[in-house]
Design an enzyme around this catalytic site. Sequence first.
Site, PDB file in Angstrom:
ATOM      1  CE  LYS A  92      68.183  50.942  93.432  1.00  8.50           C
ATOM      2  NZ  LYS A  92      67.385  51.981  94.138  1.00  8.50           N
ATOM      3  CG  HIS A 113      63.345  45.624  98.640  1.00 16.12           C
ATOM      4  ND1 HIS A 113      62.998  45.658  97.313  1.00 16.12           N
ATOM      5  CD2 HIS A 113      63.528  46.911  99.018  1.00 16.12           C
ATOM      6  CE1 HIS A 113      62.963  46.926  96.908  1.00 16.12           C
ATOM      7  NE2 HIS A 113      63.267  47.695  97.923  1.00 16.12           N
ATOM      8  CB  SER A 129      70.755  49.169  89.568  1.00 14.75           C
ATOM      9  OG  SER A 129      69.829  50.080  90.095  1.00 14.75           O
TER      10      SER A 129
END
Length: 304
Positions: free
Chosen positions: A52, A114, A145
């Site tokens: 995010k 990620h 987020s």
Amino acid sequence: MGEFAVPVLREETMSNGFTIPILGGERRRQVLNEVLKFKMRPDDVIVATYPKAGTTWLQEIVWLICNNADTALARKVKLTDRYDWVEGGEYRPTEGFKKLDSRPMERTRFIKTHLPFQLLPTELQNEAIGKLIYVARNPKDNCVSFYHFLRMHKTAHEPGTLNEFTERFYRGNVPRGSWFDHVEKYWQISQERRSNMHIVLYENMQRNCKEEIRILAKFLEKDLSETQIDIIANHCAFDNMKDNDSVNFSHFVAAGVFDDSVSKFMRKGQVGDWKNHFTVSQNQEFDDVLRKKTKDWTLKFDFE
Ligand code: PPS
């Protein structure tokens, strides 16, 4: 996508001794251990982020920089088909490094991850191979987020209330672990030794997108005209990406993985939305944690 039951987040130790909370299950641990052995290619382009932080935005920009600002092709082929998520086999057995291995040698591979630096392919940790772009976002907006994303993601870990999630965010007990450790490690590496690494800040992208595109193009060794820069900046403006089915993950909504009646993938795209979520005392607590954990950092963020 819908084939897995909602999994449980558990601390797991990988084969190189690095520990991280992952969505439980031996298969997922195995996938991350396999990623460590993944073979890089010299012209690989990797976009790495804490979840995010602006991954999708930067993926689209980077791909367009590398493909002559071909927005027609970008609209035709979904971003999830233009990039492979190296650890994606965690979620779908046919995705990730196996798919990457089958990509033709003569084409640049676009890779998203990620993973914390310590879980990147070992070769990429040890050598300046490929082009590695890391995107970081101020932790308050990043946390908010992430919270909304987990609320609407039907097979992800339940975030609980924002208060509960923020507590876990401080401790790093969330998917992909501690924001502080994630960002700090990539930042240190970029400062110490990486000729092939470039850091992008989400807030700088918001402030001056065209200038950041110019800097990125230089890093990627691509010549772009001012017209092409304009085209990319316009195509990648939040309101345009929000309505673009190639990048807005509407196919995940259609597949029943995301529930956009709860929250949207392209939610707000703003700097400072945390102000609409944290009370004065929650914000003070966040500032205290931030002060303690980042007291030695030279990397600074804008929060509004
Ligand atoms: S993911 O799932 O980790 O890949 O998500 P990621 O793409 O990193 O983050 C999603 C957030 O980025 C915002 N976003 C944008 N902001 C500004 N401009 C553009 N073009 C843009 N595209 C995506 C998106 O809205 C999410 O942030 P929030 O704050 O939730 O709106």
